[in-house]
Design a protein around this motif. Structure first.
Motif, short mmCIF file in Angstrom:
data_model
loop_
_atom_site.label_atom_id
_atom_site.label_comp_id
_atom_site.label_asym_id
_atom_site.label_seq_id
_atom_site.Cartn_x
_atom_site.Cartn_y
_atom_site.Cartn_z
N VAL A 87 0.81 -1.22 0.00
CA VAL A 87 0.00 0.00 0.00
C VAL A 87 0.84 1.27 0.00
N VAL A 88 2.16 1.13 -0.06
CA VAL A 88 3.03 2.31 -0.10
C VAL A 88 2.79 3.08 -1.40
N ALA A 89 2.57 4.37 -1.29
CA ALA A 89 2.31 5.19 -2.48
C ALA A 89 2.70 6.63 -2.18
N GLY A 90 2.75 7.44 -3.25
CA GLY A 90 3.01 8.86 -3.08
C GLY A 90 4.48 9.20 -3.08
N ALA A 91 4.79 10.44 -2.70
CA ALA A 91 6.16 10.93 -2.68
C ALA A 91 7.01 10.09 -1.73
N GLY A 92 8.19 9.72 -2.21
CA GLY A 92 9.09 8.92 -1.39
C GLY A 92 8.72 7.47 -1.27
N SER A 93 7.76 7.02 -2.06
CA SER A 93 7.28 5.65 -1.93
C SER A 93 8.35 4.62 -2.27
N GLN A 94 9.18 4.94 -3.26
CA GLN A 94 10.20 3.97 -3.66
C GLN A 94 11.18 3.71 -2.53
N ALA A 95 11.62 4.78 -1.87
CA ALA A 95 12.55 4.62 -0.75
C ALA A 95 11.89 3.90 0.41
N ARG A 96 10.63 4.26 0.70
CA ARG A 96 9.92 3.62 1.81
C ARG A 96 9.70 2.14 1.53
N ARG A 97 9.36 1.80 0.31
CA ARG A 97 9.15 0.39 -0.04
C ARG A 97 10.46 -0.38 0.09
N ARG A 98 11.56 0.25 -0.34
CA ARG A 98 12.87 -0.40 -0.22
C ARG A 98 13.23 -0.63 1.25
N GLU A 99 12.90 0.35 2.09
CA GLU A 99 13.18 0.25 3.52
C GLU A 99 12.39 -0.92 4.15
N LEU A 100 11.11 -1.00 3.83
CA LEU A 100 10.27 -2.06 4.39
C LEU A 100 10.70 -3.43 3.89
N LEU A 101 11.03 -3.51 2.60
CA LEU A 101 11.48 -4.78 2.03
C LEU A 101 12.79 -5.22 2.66
N GLY A 102 13.70 -4.26 2.87
CA GLY A 102 14.97 -4.57 3.50
C GLY A 102 14.80 -5.08 4.91
N ALA A 103 13.87 -4.47 5.65
CA ALA A 103 13.64 -4.91 7.03
C ALA A 103 13.08 -6.33 7.07
N LEU A 104 12.20 -6.65 6.14
CA LEU A 104 11.63 -7.99 6.09
C LEU A 104 12.70 -9.01 5.77
N PHE A 105 13.55 -8.74 4.79
CA PHE A 105 14.58 -9.69 4.41
C PHE A 105 15.67 -9.80 5.47
N ALA A 106 15.94 -8.70 6.19
CA ALA A 106 16.95 -8.75 7.25
C ALA A 106 16.51 -9.64 8.39
N ALA A 107 15.20 -9.77 8.60
CA ALA A 107 14.68 -10.61 9.67
C ALA A 107 14.53 -12.06 9.25
N ALA A 108 14.77 -12.35 7.97
CA ALA A 108 14.55 -13.70 7.43
C ALA A 108 15.85 -14.48 7.39
N THR A 109 15.77 -15.76 7.76
CA THR A 109 16.92 -16.65 7.61
C THR A 109 17.14 -16.96 6.13
N ASP A 110 18.22 -17.67 5.85
CA ASP A 110 18.54 -17.99 4.47
C ASP A 110 17.40 -18.77 3.79
N GLU A 111 16.85 -19.77 4.49
CA GLU A 111 15.76 -20.55 3.92
C GLU A 111 14.50 -19.71 3.73
N GLU A 112 14.25 -18.80 4.70
CA GLU A 112 13.09 -17.92 4.59
C GLU A 112 13.27 -16.92 3.46
N GLN A 113 14.50 -16.43 3.26
CA GLN A 113 14.76 -15.51 2.16
C GLN A 113 14.48 -16.17 0.81
#
Length: 521
Positions: A87-113
């Motif tokens: 649901v990320v949209a609007g100004a700065g959405s690309q950076a915010r989406r990248r931030e959220l995606l990075g946080a999700l992958f950082a919390a994931a183990t290798d198998e989860e990634q």
């Protein structure tokens, strides 16, 4: 449920070849889901995200943080994180989406990634297609498989069916009916080489419908509300104002209609299929297929569409799915004016069917569909009750890769690697290549399209996500030790791209082998 446990199940399913063993693994995972996790968990096991659009492209998945050493994610937590990203949209959405995606992958183990990459990229090729999940849902919930399949076909939503079965059993599944406004998976037609073979499958007398060179539409009306859906259940109402207007004028209260829409020239003959299909394409698909240049260019004025209907699935509160075709078609003839109904005749002999076939071709249409008059509407199934006949061999295949061209085609992706669906594994089996039939316009289009779908590029060929369907004409099928299906197409050539058709509805390797007279592999 820990997301790691779901990832482990997914990996085990991918490593298992036996259908029964796959079902056992999936059923065990489904049983362990909490009630609030069933919708997301069943989607993950099917290789899908509940959110159809996330804004995450394949390139975004390459630059990711190192995996976590300890698991902390849950199924519900991952679903919530994906929902926030979507649901990320609007100004700065690309950076915010990248931030959220990075946080999700950082919390994931290798198998989860690995599982997350497959889910976001649509590349989770583990052999757990919808049919296998339906079996697993039935086993986990201890309900009849027929009840699960029927509910799945009527709702078109694996997640809804999983929740109903696992929380309410057979009684909850029985509550899933055709709902006006909710699209259902359409009935499909088998292919036959000629009308004689089609009549052998359907029996006589049979109904012979003109096979229009248009796009499949399913139209739902409730009062003044009209919705138009594609064969893949996408809502294209806003792109079909002529269809909406035509159905809204009908003297009825509620209806679900199955048919086709097409553009016509001034003489009433069909215009090229690409002109019709462009009206049905979703905006995302159009942008992905035509590149960024097209986004800023002014859109041409759309050509008028004319709808034609060949079946009636619901009328004013009464479901007609289980009625014989002759009953449904009589109701259709009573409810709609003749000019909105596809051309159809009754044939008792091969000569009569051949005359209808010749008339359809003379009118510029694709061919005919021969139908058994006593058959019900078999939602989502491709059987002998409907048999299509075209004047040439054609197959709807999936592009697996494309090679960089040489000479005047240098800089364009040219030679296509073609795959047929293996119904036993859900994978695609390569059965040949072609660069025939490609105009400069198609070369430009497919180069941009396959860059969007690129998995890797070794400098010689670009391997792509297997989602783009292409219609291929060919002269025959021959044995070939080069390809895993054991067969190859003779003189294959591109007819058109099928943006209206999902890869899951591509023709199967069994169909290809049958055309050549070879048994299934």
């Amino acid at each position: 449920m820990r997301f790691l446990d779901l990832a482990a199940t997914s990996a085990a399913v991918a490593a298992t070849s036996g259908r029964k063993a796959k079902i056992e693994l999936l059923a065990d995972a489904l049983r362990r889901l909490d009630p609030g996790e069933i919708a997301a968990g069943s989607a993950f096991l099917a290789g899908e995200l509940r959110q159809r659009q996330t804004g995450v492209g394949y390139a975004s998945l390459r630059d990711r943080p190192p995996p976590a050493t300890e698991p902390s994610l849950t199924v519900a937590g991952v679903d919530a994180a994906v929902a926030e990203i979507s649901v990320v949209a609007g100004a700065g959405s690309q950076a915010r989406r990248r931030e959220l995606l990075g946080a999700l992958f950082a919390a994931a183990t290798d198998e989860e990634q690995r599982l997350l990459i497959g889910l976001f990229g649509g590349e989770l090729r583990q052999g757990a297609q919808a049919g296998l999940l339906a079996d697993a849902i039935a086993k986990a919930a201890e309900v009849p498989l027929t009840a699960v399949r029927r509910a799945l076909l009527l709702s078109g939503d694996l997640k809804q069916v999983a929740v109903a079965a696992l929380t309410g059993g057979a009684a909850a599944l029985a509550e899933i009916h055709l709902r006006v406004g909710t699209p259902l998976t359409p009935m499909l037609a088998q292919a036959a080489p000629d009308v004689g073979a089609a009549l052998l499958a359907t029996g006589t007398p049979a109904t012979v419908d003109v096979k229009l060179d248009g796009i499949r539409i399913q139209v739902h009306r409730s009062g003044d509300d009209v919705a138009v859906f594609t064969r893949s259940l996408d809502d294209i109402t806003s792109r079909m104002p002529e269809v909406v207007a035509a159905v809204r004028k009908l003297p009825l209260r509620e209806a679900v209609l199955d048919g086709e829409a097409m553009t016509l020239d001034e003489t009433g003959r069909p215009r090229p299929f690409q002109e019709t299909s462009s009206r049905a394409a979703t905006r995302g698909a159009r942008a992905a297929g035509r590149g960024k240049a097209a986004e800023s260019a002014p859109a041409p004025a759309p050509l008028a569409l004319t709808p034609y209907f060949f079946d009636l699935l619901h009328l004013d509160g009464a479901d007609l799915l289980d009625e014989p075709g002759r009953v449904r078609w009589a109701a259709l003839a009573d409810a709609l004016p003749a000019e909105l109904i596809v051309g159809r005749t009754t044939a008792e002999t091969e000569e009569e069917a051949a005359a209808a076939f010749a008339a359809a071709l003379a009118a510029g249409q694709e061919g005919v569909v021969v139908k058994a008059a006593e058959a019900p509407y078999d939602v989502g199934r491709r059987g002998n009750a409907w048999v299509k006949v075209k004047p040439r061999h054609t197959l709807d295949l999936v592009v697996l890769a494309a090679e960089w061209g040489h000479g005047r085609r240098r800089g364009w992706l040219s030679n296509l690697h073609l795959g047929a669906l293996d119904p036993r594994t859900g994978e695609f089996v390569m059965l040949g290549k072609t660069f025939k039939g490609l105009t400069d316009e198609l070369l430009r289009w497919q180069t941009e399209r396959f860059k969007q779908l690129q998995i890797d590029d070794n400098g010689w060929a670009v391997r792509v996500r297997p989602v783009q369907v292409v219609e291929i004409a060919f002269d025959g099928v021959q044995t070939s030790p080069r390809y895993p299906g054991g067969v190859a197409l003779r003189f294959a050539r591109v007819l058109r791209y099928r943006d209206d058709k999902p890869a899951t509805e591509a023709d199967t390797i069994d169909t290809v082998r049958a055309i050549g007279g070879y048994p299934p592999p």
